[in-house]
Design an enzyme around this catalytic site. Structure first.
Site, PDB file in Angstrom:
ATOM      1  N   LYS A  32       0.844  -1.194   0.000  1.00 22.94           N
ATOM      2  CA  LYS A  32       0.000   0.000   0.000  1.00 22.94           C
ATOM      3  C   LYS A  32       0.880   1.245   0.000  1.00 22.94           C
ATOM      4  O   LYS A  32       1.683   1.449   0.905  1.00 22.94           O
ATOM      5  CB  LYS A  32      -0.921   0.013   1.221  1.00 22.94           C
ATOM      6  CG  LYS A  32      -1.857   1.211   1.247  1.00 22.94           C
ATOM      7  CD  LYS A  32      -2.941   1.047   2.298  1.00 22.94           C
ATOM      8  CE  LYS A  32      -2.521   1.503   3.664  1.00 22.94           C
ATOM      9  NZ  LYS A  32      -2.299   2.963   3.759  1.00 22.94           N
ATOM     10  N   ASP A  59      -3.311   4.255  -2.092  1.00 20.49           N
ATOM     11  CA  ASP A  59      -4.268   4.722  -1.069  1.00 20.49           C
ATOM     12  C   ASP A  59      -4.231   6.239  -0.984  1.00 20.49           C
ATOM     13  O   ASP A  59      -3.634   6.805  -0.074  1.00 20.49           O
ATOM     14  CB  ASP A  59      -3.867   4.066   0.267  1.00 20.49           C
ATOM     15  CG  ASP A  59      -4.726   4.499   1.439  1.00 20.49           C
ATOM     16  OD1 ASP A  59      -5.841   4.989   1.221  1.00 20.49           O
ATOM     17  OD2 ASP A  59      -4.261   4.340   2.583  1.00 20.49           O
ATOM     18  N   LYS A  61      -7.232   8.063  -1.570  1.00 18.94           N
ATOM     19  CA  LYS A  61      -8.600   8.450  -1.159  1.00 18.94           C
ATOM     20  C   LYS A  61      -9.131   9.674  -1.909  1.00 18.94           C
ATOM     21  O   LYS A  61      -9.409  10.717  -1.312  1.00 18.94           O
ATOM     22  CB  LYS A  61      -8.650   8.713   0.357  1.00 18.94           C
ATOM     23  CG  LYS A  61      -8.250   7.510   1.206  1.00 18.94           C
ATOM     24  CD  LYS A  61      -8.433   7.804   2.688  1.00 18.94           C
ATOM     25  CE  LYS A  61      -8.000   6.661   3.571  1.00 18.94           C
ATOM     26  NZ  LYS A  61      -6.532   6.471   3.611  1.00 18.94           N
ATOM     27  N   ASP A  64     -13.431  14.394  -4.950  1.00 18.32           N
ATOM     28  CA  ASP A  64     -13.481  15.655  -5.701  1.00 18.32           C
ATOM     29  C   ASP A  64     -14.693  15.591  -6.632  1.00 18.32           C
ATOM     30  O   ASP A  64     -15.462  14.623  -6.589  1.00 18.32           O
ATOM     31  CB  ASP A  64     -12.165  15.837  -6.475  1.00 18.32           C
ATOM     32  CG  ASP A  64     -11.795  17.311  -6.672  1.00 18.32           C
ATOM     33  OD1 ASP A  64     -12.681  18.099  -7.061  1.00 18.32           O
ATOM     34  OD2 ASP A  64     -10.625  17.654  -6.447  1.00 18.32           O
ATOM     35  N   THR A 123     -12.510   5.518  10.060  1.00 19.18           N
ATOM     36  CA  THR A 123     -12.624   4.844  11.368  1.00 19.18           C
ATOM     37  C   THR A 123     -12.058   5.706  12.502  1.00 19.18           C
ATOM     38  O   THR A 123     -12.244   5.387  13.665  1.00 19.18           O
ATOM     39  CB  THR A 123     -11.903   3.483  11.359  1.00 19.18           C
ATOM     40  OG1 THR A 123     -10.567   3.680  10.909  1.00 19.18           O
ATOM     41  CG2 THR A 123     -12.602   2.493  10.455  1.00 19.18           C
ATOM     42  N   ARG A 215       3.033  -1.487  10.512  1.00 15.36           N
ATOM     43  CA  ARG A 215       4.154  -1.525  11.445  1.00 15.36           C
ATOM     44  C   ARG A 215       4.484  -2.892  12.039  1.00 15.36           C
ATOM     45  O   ARG A 215       5.666  -3.151  12.312  1.00 15.36           O
ATOM     46  CB  ARG A 215       3.943  -0.468  12.535  1.00 15.36           C
ATOM     47  CG  ARG A 215       4.153   0.947  11.986  1.00 15.36           C
ATOM     48  CD  ARG A 215       3.515   1.999  12.848  1.00 15.36           C
ATOM     49  NE  ARG A 215       2.061   1.905  12.830  1.00 15.36           N
ATOM     50  CZ  ARG A 215       1.260   2.718  13.521  1.00 15.36           C
ATOM     51  NH1 ARG A 215       1.772   3.652  14.285  1.00 15.36           N
ATOM     52  NH2 ARG A 215      -0.051   2.590  13.426  1.00 15.36           N
TER      53      ARG A 215
HETATM   54  O1  C5P Z   1       1.015   0.365  10.813  1.00 12.67           O
HETATM   55  P1  C5P Z   1      -0.440  -0.013  10.744  1.00 12.67           P
HETATM   56  O2  C5P Z   1      -0.671  -1.505  10.615  1.00 12.67           O
HETATM   57  O3  C5P Z   1      -1.234   0.609  11.854  1.00 12.67           O
HETATM   58  O4  C5P Z   1      -0.905   0.653   9.375  1.00 12.67           O
HETATM   59  C1  C5P Z   1      -2.251   0.621   8.964  1.00 12.67           C
HETATM   60  C2  C5P Z   1      -2.395   1.333   7.655  1.00 12.67           C
HETATM   61  O5  C5P Z   1      -3.764   1.341   7.299  1.00 12.67           O
HETATM   62  C3  C5P Z   1      -1.947   2.791   7.695  1.00 12.67           C
HETATM   63  O6  C5P Z   1      -1.430   3.109   6.408  1.00 12.67           O
HETATM   64  C4  C5P Z   1      -3.233   3.542   7.950  1.00 12.67           C
HETATM   65  O7  C5P Z   1      -3.219   4.837   7.424  1.00 12.67           O
HETATM   66  C5  C5P Z   1      -4.236   2.673   7.205  1.00 12.67           C
HETATM   67  N1  C5P Z   1      -5.604   2.796   7.687  1.00 12.67           N
HETATM   68  C6  C5P Z   1      -5.961   2.538   8.990  1.00 12.67           C
HETATM   69  N2  C5P Z   1      -7.259   2.669   9.387  1.00 12.67           N
HETATM   70  C7  C5P Z   1      -8.185   3.063   8.508  1.00 12.67           C
HETATM   71  C8  C5P Z   1      -7.854   3.311   7.184  1.00 12.67           C
HETATM   72  C9  C5P Z   1      -6.530   3.180   6.802  1.00 12.67           C
HETATM   73  O8  C5P Z   1      -5.126   2.161   9.793  1.00 12.67           O
HETATM   74  N3  C5P Z   1      -9.433   3.145   8.892  1.00 12.67           N
END
Ligand code: C5P
Length: 236
Positions: A32, A59, A61, A64, A123, A215
């Site tokens: 992503k 990603d 999003k 527009d 979220t 992460r």
């Molecule tokens: O590092 P981690 O597993 O928390 O990363 C989750 C990824 O998913 C990040 O890029 C975050 O921006 C994205 N994301 C999220 N929750 C959402 C939508 C996207 O954590 N509702």
């Protein structure tokens, strides 16, 4: 199972992104590219990851007017992403124009059309913020389901949703609709700033089609080993 894992490359340099692509791609299905990486190094990162053998979920999003979003989506087809997303709050016309433009551009280039996914309600927004700040009076589950139905009716492929929203969306849209789920934490990983986390196994049991994991893999001492472990656990 491997194809269900999407790694969030939330890093700020091409070198870091490509090193992670190389290290993880035997054990994950896609990468992503979000606003941080895209704005740090530019759109060519999508082509470079693809050239290194990785599929890309872009990603950004989009949200527009229909024409602007459709033209931006055509550019995404040219980059070779396998999936990208828009905000469902842009409305049916925006989503339909985007889907139509993507189909035509992919046919013109002779490439597969990327999957188009919508964000329903971020979220990070609470029901109180939804009501008091955004003026949306519907309860959160109803608003998520409404936007998911709109997404499906507009011809898009699915939505991004937290695991707890999956039952609401499956009820509204059925099984022939993709759900991409972030907030995933294997039992052995730190939670970081995520609040409502689920394990990869729980997310799949709930009915997620793709898991977005950042992460726990990218910040692990040995990212490749972490990805191998995650895949093995999912296959078990
Ligand atoms: O590092 P981690 O597993 O928390 O990363 C989750 C990824 O998913 C990040 O890029 C975050 O921006 C994205 N994301 C999220 N929750 C959402 C939508 C996207 O954590 N509702």
């Amino acid at each position: 199972m491997k194809n269900k894992i999407i790694v969030a490359l939330d890093v700020d340099s091409e070198a870091k992104a490509l090193a992670l692509t190389e290290a993880l791609q035997d054990y994950v299905g896609a990468f992503k590219v979000g606003l941080q990486l895209y704005n740090s190094v530019g759109p060519n990162i999508v082509k470079k990851i693809a050239a290194a053998g990785g599929k890309v979920f872009l990603d950004l999003k989009f949200h527009d007017i229909p024409n602007t979003t459709a033209r931006a989506a055509e550019a995404v087809v040219g980059l070779g992403a396998f999936m990208f997303n828009v905000h469902a709050a842009g409305g049916r016309k925006m989503m339909q124009a985007t889907a139509q433009a993507v189909k035509e551009k992919a046919a013109a280039l002779g490439v597969p059309a990327p999957l188009i996914i919508a964000v329903t309600v971020l979220t990070s927004l609470s029901e109180t913020e939804l009501h008091d700040e955004l003026g949306v009076q519907a309860p959160l589950p109803e608003q998520v389901a409404r936007l998911a139905r709109l997404t499906k009716a507009a011809g898009l492929d699915g939505v991004v949703a937290s695991a707890r929203e999956i039952p609401w969306i499956r009820q509204a849209c059925g099984n022939d609709f993709l759900i991409v789920t972030p907030g995933i934490r294997p039992a052995w990983a730190a939670g970081n700033d995520q609040v409502r986390i689920v394990t990869p196994q729980e997310a799949l049991t709930q009915g997620a089609d793709y898991l977005v994991v950042g992460r726990p893999l990218t910040a692990a001492p040995e990212p490749r080993e972490a990805a191998k472990r995650l895949l093995a656990e999912l296959q078990a």
